[in-house]
Motif scaffolding. Sequence first.
Motif: not given
Length: 369
Positions: A120-121, A109
């Motif tokens: 965040s993914q 991230a």
Amino acid sequence: MKISRTGAIAALATAAVLAMSSCAANESATPGSTSTASESSLSGTLTGIGASSAATAQETWVAAFQTKNPGVTVNYSPDGSGAGREAFAGGGADFAGSDRAMKPEELTAEALAKSRCDASQGALNLPIYISPIAIIYHVEGVTDLQLDADTLAGIFAGKITKWNDAKIAALNPDAKLPAQAITPVHRADDSGTTQNLTEYLQAVAPSIWSYEPSGEWPVKGGEAAPQTSGMVDTVTNGTGTIGYADASKAGELSVAKIKVGDTFADPTAESAAAIVDKSKRLTGEGRSANDWSIELDRKATGDVYPIVLLSYAIACQKYSDAGTAERVKAYLSYVASEAGQQDAVKTAKMAPLSAKLSTDVEAAAATIS
């Protein structure tokens, strides 16, 4: 070079049959398209930056995709793998083209904080292009050359400096090798092609090649050339030169055979694809379930060619903008599909992904949101 809708017209003009067949063959298979191109609901601009090795393939993909999705403008600038990864992480591109996968530390991230991703993914490495890396050379009177890993490493490390060196002569007893200085040529930019060559040399000739794999050339001396086209031009216009480039860009240059086991292999599409199928997928270490990073087995034997680049599209798992996500998902799903791969085979002379890998990567691209 920037490949835009205007630039894609030239690709379509020189490959009209390809464009027409792509439109027909992929009408229902490409996400974002329905029964006709005019019914595509996609619109907007898609920006990619990255590997110059796949420039011809990207031209083909852009032309065919825009034909089916006339509301979308795709720009791809083949500025090199390093430039692509940097632009993607810095928010300058929707996707990157890279001749190496992003490393776990590049997928965090924090590393993606400035990107167009929901950081965040994370991000995905999706294989889209396989090609052998040809060892290209220009030596007067020498059109057939055989090299093993140790000799190739010695040449690029600056330890073998004459074309009639005993090690080269032993591998080429019938060649008339001149008493001429060897001029090794390397990429001046951060290059995935360099990364793949140095991975091979470090894995197969560790006693000679003492450098860690890197996209930046680690050896002092020789000549430097920017991007694939610069490498080919420098080797072509020099004397006693040797370099490395995507095999599809070798043109009229002589290409060396590389020793694999007890035989010498040519850099063919089939032998390049074979080594990818013998290699393993990387999991864990911060990679998501939809990431398809592959560790190439440089020591594989059989009907393989070991100096191979596997080029990736690097994309966000989740984008901050929903429209960008839809465009990237549609484009990369087409690129990874069997139809997209075969379209590029016709123009770029690349090795297509195997049927299974194509299916797996297309499914991973479909998870982009």
